[in-house]
Design a protein around this motif. Structure first.
Motif, PDB file in Angstrom:
ATOM      1  N   ALA A 138       2.052   1.796  -3.493  1.00  0.00           N
ATOM      2  CA  ALA A 138       0.961   2.351  -4.304  1.00  0.00           C
ATOM      3  C   ALA A 138       0.782   3.844  -4.031  1.00  0.00           C
ATOM      4  CB  ALA A 138      -0.333   1.590  -4.015  1.00  0.00           C
ATOM      5  N   ASP A 139       0.815   4.232  -2.766  1.00  0.00           N
ATOM      6  CA  ASP A 139       0.669   5.644  -2.419  1.00  0.00           C
ATOM      7  C   ASP A 139       1.800   6.476  -3.008  1.00  0.00           C
ATOM      8  OD1 ASP A 139      -1.631   5.082  -1.028  1.00  0.00           O
ATOM      9  OD2 ASP A 139      -0.671   5.060   0.950  1.00  0.00           O
ATOM     10  N   ARG A 140       3.041   5.992  -2.867  1.00  0.00           N
ATOM     11  CA  ARG A 140       4.192   6.745  -3.378  1.00  0.00           C
ATOM     12  C   ARG A 140       4.134   6.861  -4.910  1.00  0.00           C
ATOM     13  NH1 ARG A 140       9.612   7.613  -1.515  1.00  0.00           N
ATOM     14  NH2 ARG A 140       8.638   7.638   0.569  1.00  0.00           N
TER      15      ARG A 140
ATOM     16  N   ALA B 216      -3.418   2.855  -7.816  1.00  0.00           N
ATOM     17  CA  ALA B 216      -4.197   1.958  -6.972  1.00  0.00           C
ATOM     18  C   ALA B 216      -3.400   0.686  -6.698  1.00  0.00           C
ATOM     19  CB  ALA B 216      -5.510   1.600  -7.656  1.00  0.00           C
ATOM     20  N   LEU B 217      -3.670   0.051  -5.572  1.00  0.00           N
ATOM     21  CA  LEU B 217      -2.967  -1.185  -5.221  1.00  0.00           C
ATOM     22  C   LEU B 217      -3.182  -2.257  -6.282  1.00  0.00           C
ATOM     23  CD1 LEU B 217      -1.271  -2.768  -3.184  1.00  0.00           C
ATOM     24  CD2 LEU B 217      -3.390  -3.320  -1.954  1.00  0.00           C
TER      25      LEU B 217
ATOM     26  N   GLY C 191       1.419   6.795  -6.674  1.00  0.00           N
ATOM     27  CA  GLY C 191       0.211   7.475  -7.105  1.00  0.00           C
ATOM     28  C   GLY C 191      -0.713   6.596  -7.924  1.00  0.00           C
TER      29      GLY C 191
ATOM     30  N   THR D 279       0.824  -1.209   0.000  1.00  0.00           N
ATOM     31  CA  THR D 279       0.000   0.000   0.000  1.00  0.00           C
ATOM     32  C   THR D 279       0.861   1.263   0.000  1.00  0.00           C
ATOM     33  OG1 THR D 279      -0.160  -0.226   2.412  1.00  0.00           O
ATOM     34  CG2 THR D 279      -2.016  -1.052   1.088  1.00  0.00           C
ATOM     35  N   ALA D 280       2.003   1.211   0.694  1.00  0.00           N
ATOM     36  CA  ALA D 280       2.899   2.369   0.713  1.00  0.00           C
ATOM     37  C   ALA D 280       3.495   2.607  -0.672  1.00  0.00           C
ATOM     38  CB  ALA D 280       4.005   2.160   1.744  1.00  0.00           C
TER      39      ALA D 280
END
Length: 215
Positions: A50-52, A56-57, A54, A47-48
């Protein structure tokens, strides 16, 4: 009265989609590389990443796969210098080695290739090597990479032997190349002892000429 023209279907732009997919893949790899270096492999959830990146997982799973597949791809792309894994026999420097006219040139080409790959590979392998102690899948990946490198070194030595007589048994010669071109050697000499990449490249070429080729 002229008939109304039929509705024109929008042409599907496959090239644009491939370019977008490549950008997404590159963003995922960059995010994973950064986070693994900052936090370590085990402490970095998908998830981290994916966030970095930008995204979706589910995009990561569709584009790259699970975290072990992501780790493998980081290694493969560090070797290839692209955003894709490239088999050894398709790499430009391997083809250049195969057509080089003499052993000295083959060695010089390979030393230059290793010196270019090593900075990209050293950080990634250090992360994977450390995590492999506690991650069985990464431990297997590490072993597979080591065996694949050994096989590639045997092919390099076999090609070298077509251009000049060897000083050593081919298997022993391949082991020497396998050890000296490792990311660990680069980390010791460039990372810890402060050698320049150029000095490291010269060291590899000189070492292989002296140890592998008969007088």
């Amino acid at each position: 009265m002229t008939p109304m023209p039929g509705r024109v279907k929008r042409r599907y732009d496959a090239t644009r989609r491939r370019q977008a997919a490549a950008r997404t893949r590159a963003a995922i790899l960059d995010a994973a590389r950064q986070l693994f270096a900052e936090r370590g492999y085990a402490a970095t959830p998908m998830t981290a990443i994916a966030d970095r990146a930008g995204v979706a997982l589910d995009t990561i799973y569709a584009s790259v796969g699970r975290k072990p597949e992501l780790a493998r791809l980081l290694i493969e792309t560090a070797i290839s210098g692209t955003d894709q894994a490239i088999p050894a026999e398709q790499r430009d420097y391997v083809r250049a080695i195969q057509v080089a006219p003499d052993a000295d040139t083959k060695i010089a080409i390979y030393a230059a290739a290793v010196a270019a790959i090593a900075p990209r590979l050293a950080l990634v392998l250090a992360i994977i090597q450390q995590a492999a102690r506690d991650e069985p899948e990464l431990a297997r990946l590490w072993d597979q990479i080591a065996e694949r490198r050994a096989a590639n070194m045997r092919r390099f030595v076999a090609d070298l032997a077509t251009a000049a007589p060897l000083r050593l048994d081919p298997d022993q010669a391949a082991d020497i190349v396998w050890a000296t071109n490792s990311a660990e050697m680069y980390q010791l000499l460039v990372g810890q002892r402060g050698w320049s990449p150029q000095r490291y490249e010269r060291f590899l070429a000189d070492t292989w000429r002296r140890l592998l080729l008969a007088e």
